[in-house]
Scaffold this motif. Structure first.
Motif, PDB file in Angstrom:
ATOM      1  N   LEU A   1      78.752  38.831  55.782  1.00  0.00           N
ATOM      2  CA  LEU A   1      80.161  38.506  55.959  1.00  0.00           C
ATOM      3  C   LEU A   1      80.507  37.082  55.530  1.00  0.00           C
ATOM      4  O   LEU A   1      81.652  36.655  55.689  1.00  0.00           O
ATOM      5  CB  LEU A   1      80.560  38.706  57.430  1.00  0.00           C
ATOM      6  CG  LEU A   1      80.420  40.139  57.958  1.00  0.00           C
ATOM      7  CD1 LEU A   1      80.620  40.180  59.462  1.00  0.00           C
ATOM      8  CD2 LEU A   1      81.394  41.078  57.259  1.00  0.00           C
ATOM      9  N   ALA A   2      79.534  36.339  55.029  1.00  0.00           N
ATOM     10  CA  ALA A   2      79.807  34.986  54.555  1.00  0.00           C
ATOM     11  C   ALA A   2      80.727  35.055  53.334  1.00  0.00           C
ATOM     12  O   ALA A   2      80.557  35.891  52.450  1.00  0.00           O
ATOM     13  CB  ALA A   2      78.498  34.288  54.194  1.00  0.00           C
ATOM     14  N   GLY A   3      81.740  34.189  53.313  1.00  0.00           N
ATOM     15  CA  GLY A   3      82.684  34.182  52.209  1.00  0.00           C
ATOM     16  C   GLY A   3      83.683  35.313  52.235  1.00  0.00           C
ATOM     17  O   GLY A   3      84.422  35.515  51.267  1.00  0.00           O
ATOM     18  N   VAL A   4      83.726  36.058  53.336  1.00  0.00           N
ATOM     19  CA  VAL A   4      84.628  37.203  53.479  1.00  0.00           C
ATOM     20  C   VAL A   4      85.714  36.853  54.501  1.00  0.00           C
ATOM     21  O   VAL A   4      85.476  36.104  55.452  1.00  0.00           O
ATOM     22  CB  VAL A   4      83.840  38.452  53.945  1.00  0.00           C
ATOM     23  CG1 VAL A   4      84.774  39.601  54.282  1.00  0.00           C
ATOM     24  CG2 VAL A   4      82.845  38.871  52.878  1.00  0.00           C
ATOM     25  N   ASP A   5      86.909  37.374  54.307  1.00  0.00           N
ATOM     26  CA  ASP A   5      87.974  37.212  55.305  1.00  0.00           C
ATOM     27  C   ASP A   5      87.750  38.236  56.410  1.00  0.00           C
ATOM     28  O   ASP A   5      88.025  39.434  56.236  1.00  0.00           O
ATOM     29  CB  ASP A   5      89.350  37.427  54.669  1.00  0.00           C
ATOM     30  CG  ASP A   5      89.727  36.310  53.712  1.00  0.00           C
ATOM     31  OD1 ASP A   5      89.094  35.242  53.769  1.00  0.00           O
ATOM     32  OD2 ASP A   5      90.642  36.512  52.892  1.00  0.00           O
ATOM     33  N   VAL A   6      87.229  37.763  57.531  1.00  0.00           N
ATOM     34  CA  VAL A   6      86.882  38.654  58.641  1.00  0.00           C
ATOM     35  C   VAL A   6      88.020  38.701  59.656  1.00  0.00           C
ATOM     36  O   VAL A   6      88.508  37.662  60.115  1.00  0.00           O
ATOM     37  CB  VAL A   6      85.579  38.189  59.330  1.00  0.00           C
ATOM     38  CG1 VAL A   6      85.322  39.008  60.602  1.00  0.00           C
ATOM     39  CG2 VAL A   6      84.403  38.305  58.374  1.00  0.00           C
ATOM     40  N   VAL A   7      88.436  39.906  59.991  1.00  0.00           N
ATOM     41  CA  VAL A   7      89.354  40.159  61.108  1.00  0.00           C
ATOM     42  C   VAL A   7      88.503  40.843  62.175  1.00  0.00           C
ATOM     43  O   VAL A   7      87.912  41.895  61.904  1.00  0.00           O
ATOM     44  CB  VAL A   7      90.536  41.036  60.673  1.00  0.00           C
ATOM     45  CG1 VAL A   7      91.462  41.302  61.848  1.00  0.00           C
ATOM     46  CG2 VAL A   7      91.292  40.375  59.517  1.00  0.00           C
ATOM     47  N   LEU A   8      88.428  40.260  63.363  1.00  0.00           N
ATOM     48  CA  LEU A   8      87.420  40.676  64.343  1.00  0.00           C
ATOM     49  C   LEU A   8      88.027  41.139  65.658  1.00  0.00           C
ATOM     50  O   LEU A   8      88.884  40.463  66.238  1.00  0.00           O
ATOM     51  CB  LEU A   8      86.462  39.508  64.617  1.00  0.00           C
ATOM     52  CG  LEU A   8      85.423  39.699  65.727  1.00  0.00           C
ATOM     53  CD1 LEU A   8      84.384  40.743  65.334  1.00  0.00           C
ATOM     54  CD2 LEU A   8      84.731  38.371  66.059  1.00  0.00           C
ATOM     55  N   TYR A   9      87.543  42.289  66.114  1.00  0.00           N
ATOM     56  CA  TYR A   9      87.783  42.748  67.490  1.00  0.00           C
ATOM     57  C   TYR A   9      86.432  42.775  68.191  1.00  0.00           C
ATOM     58  O   TYR A   9      85.504  43.456  67.740  1.00  0.00           O
ATOM     59  CB  TYR A   9      88.410  44.144  67.521  1.00  0.00           C
ATOM     60  CG  TYR A   9      88.664  44.654  68.930  1.00  0.00           C
ATOM     61  CD1 TYR A   9      89.910  44.486  69.516  1.00  0.00           C
ATOM     62  CD2 TYR A   9      87.662  45.264  69.670  1.00  0.00           C
ATOM     63  CE1 TYR A   9      90.140  44.920  70.823  1.00  0.00           C
ATOM     64  CE2 TYR A   9      87.892  45.700  70.970  1.00  0.00           C
ATOM     65  CZ  TYR A   9      89.130  45.531  71.540  1.00  0.00           C
ATOM     66  OH  TYR A   9      89.346  45.949  72.819  1.00  0.00           O
ATOM     67  N   ALA A  10      86.316  42.065  69.308  1.00  0.00           N
ATOM     68  CA  ALA A  10      85.050  42.020  70.045  1.00  0.00           C
ATOM     69  C   ALA A  10      85.307  42.335  71.510  1.00  0.00           C
ATOM     70  O   ALA A  10      86.055  41.623  72.185  1.00  0.00           O
ATOM     71  CB  ALA A  10      84.405  40.632  69.918  1.00  0.00           C
TER      72      ALA A  10
END
Length: 395
Positions: free
Chosen positions: A211-220
């Motif tokens: 996920l490095a360099g990626v636009d992460v949208v996160l639900y945790a």
């Protein structure tokens, strides 16, 4: 003072409270249910912990069947018996506990028999939750169960020495139940600030999962009866047009299993499903995100104030939630100017808010800074532990 802290799920912030009380000279036993699956604190002694701190995990026979109402009821009664044994063995001077009504009722009876005060840490209005959830299956069953558990919950709270409420809404409910104001104290939840520093998005955790360099949208966090996972499916569908964006969901249970099926059926290659992450990876996981998410069903607002929002604030990332606007956590987020609150059911607004923050990093940065500043002002454990000491001394 000998203090037993019982936090059924084993969350991180009661663990921090236990450590802080032990460092102030108290003898502390932290007790939790070992079979629950979900985010937890560090539930073992650390090298710098005082000798006066211990952790006790209570288990049950067989697999915990959280979503089977009958099996869960029976297993929680078995757990309550083992909790009683633990309390009698430790012989505390005071107990502070957060648990479901059947467990809490047995604990209250034990404390009364031992002649020690019980402080009820009101994290959820379980009777409202039980009634609302069962009404989805059968309205009459939900109404009857809700009324019964409201009676049980009201009776047990009336028998407690003090009630710690985490929101004004819960404190107002206690007033309606006839609990004297002198027995009710407002202490907001928090997250362990030192455990969730602001970190770079590109870090060992994001690298491990590509996920490095990626636009992460996160639900945790949890995806259970209070949440609608279809909202996350719709968000993943809407983000498919963005090849550098991934929706990451770190969860387990019913909602996560449903999303796994939908991922295959819909061909959602941009949806990354992960299990709950260990405590030592939690901060790095949050840091990997450009936007953090939380969701809550409309009928859950009356009995729940999601604490994941507090961890999100520590991480220094903007937050988008789908909550009823009157919910305590929604109002906190709006007041801190740390995120965007969309009304539950407004899927289009929720998706648009996420896209807007991805497209406007300067706006996202402002919200992120505001969130971290709020956490640094309000999550000071030295002040929080003093507030709890006053409650425990008064009990």
């Amino acid at each position: 003072m000998r203090i037993l802290i019982h936090d059924y799920p084993g969350y991180a912030f009661p663990v921090e409270l236990a450590r802080a009380l032990a460092h102030r000279g108290h003898v502390v036993c932290h007790v939790h249910f070992s079979a629950t699956i979900g985010p937890k604190g560090t539930l073992a002694r650390m090298p710098d912990d005082p000798e006066t701190l211990e952790f006790l995990a209570i288990g049950i026979s067989g697999t915990y069947r959280k979503y089977s109402l009958l099996h869960r009821f029976l297993q929680e009664r078995a757990y309550a018996r083992r909790l009683e044994q633990a309390v009698r063995a430790f012989s505390p001077e005071v107990v502070i506990s957060n648990a479901q009504p059947d467990i809490q009722a047995r604990l209250l009876a034990t404390c009364q028999d031992m002649g020690i005060p019980l402080v009820h840490w009101l994290q959820d209005l379980y009777s409202t939750a039980i009634g609302n959830i069962l009404k989805r299956k059968c309205w009459l069953l939900g109404a009857l169960a809700g009324a019964w558990y409201r009676h049980v919950e009201k009776r047990l709270i009336s028998g407690c020495a003090q009630v710690v409420c985490i929101s004004d809404a819960f404190a107002s409910e206690m007033k309606d139940w006839g609990i004297p104001d002198s027995h009710v104290v407002r202490i907001d939840n928090w997250a362990p600030l030192a455990d969730i520093p602001v970190m770079d998005q590109d870090n060992p955790w994001s690298g491990q999962y590509g996920l490095a360099g990626v636009d992460v949208v996160l639900y945790a966090g949890t995806l259970g009866w209070k949440h609608n996972p279809a909202l996350l499916e719709n968000l993943a569908l809407a983000l498919k047009e963005r090849p550098k964006t991934r929706l990451v969901v770190a969860s387990e249970g019913l909602g996560a299993s449903w999303l796994a099926e939908r991922k295959v059926e819909q061909g959602l290659d941009n949806l990354v499903l992960l299990p709950y992450q260990p405590e030592e990876s939690f901060a790095a996981m949050l840091a990997s995100a450009k936007v953090l998410l939380a969701i809550l069903e409309p009928d859950a607002s009356a009995y729940s104030a999601p604490s994941k929002i507090l961890s999100y604030l520590c991480a220094g990332r903007p937050v988008v939630v789908s909550f009823p606007p009157e919910n305590h956590s929604a109002q906190l987020l709006s007041g801190a100017r740390a995120g965007i609150v969309c009304s539950s059911g407004d899927d289009a607004g929720f998706i648009a808010a996420v896209k807007d923050l991805l497209d406007k990093p300067e706006n996202a940065a402002d919200l992120a800074i505001n969130g971290r500043m709020y956490a640094e002002r309000h999550f000071r454990i030295d002040e929080i532990v003093c507030a709890f000491e006053r409650v425990l001394n008064h009990a």
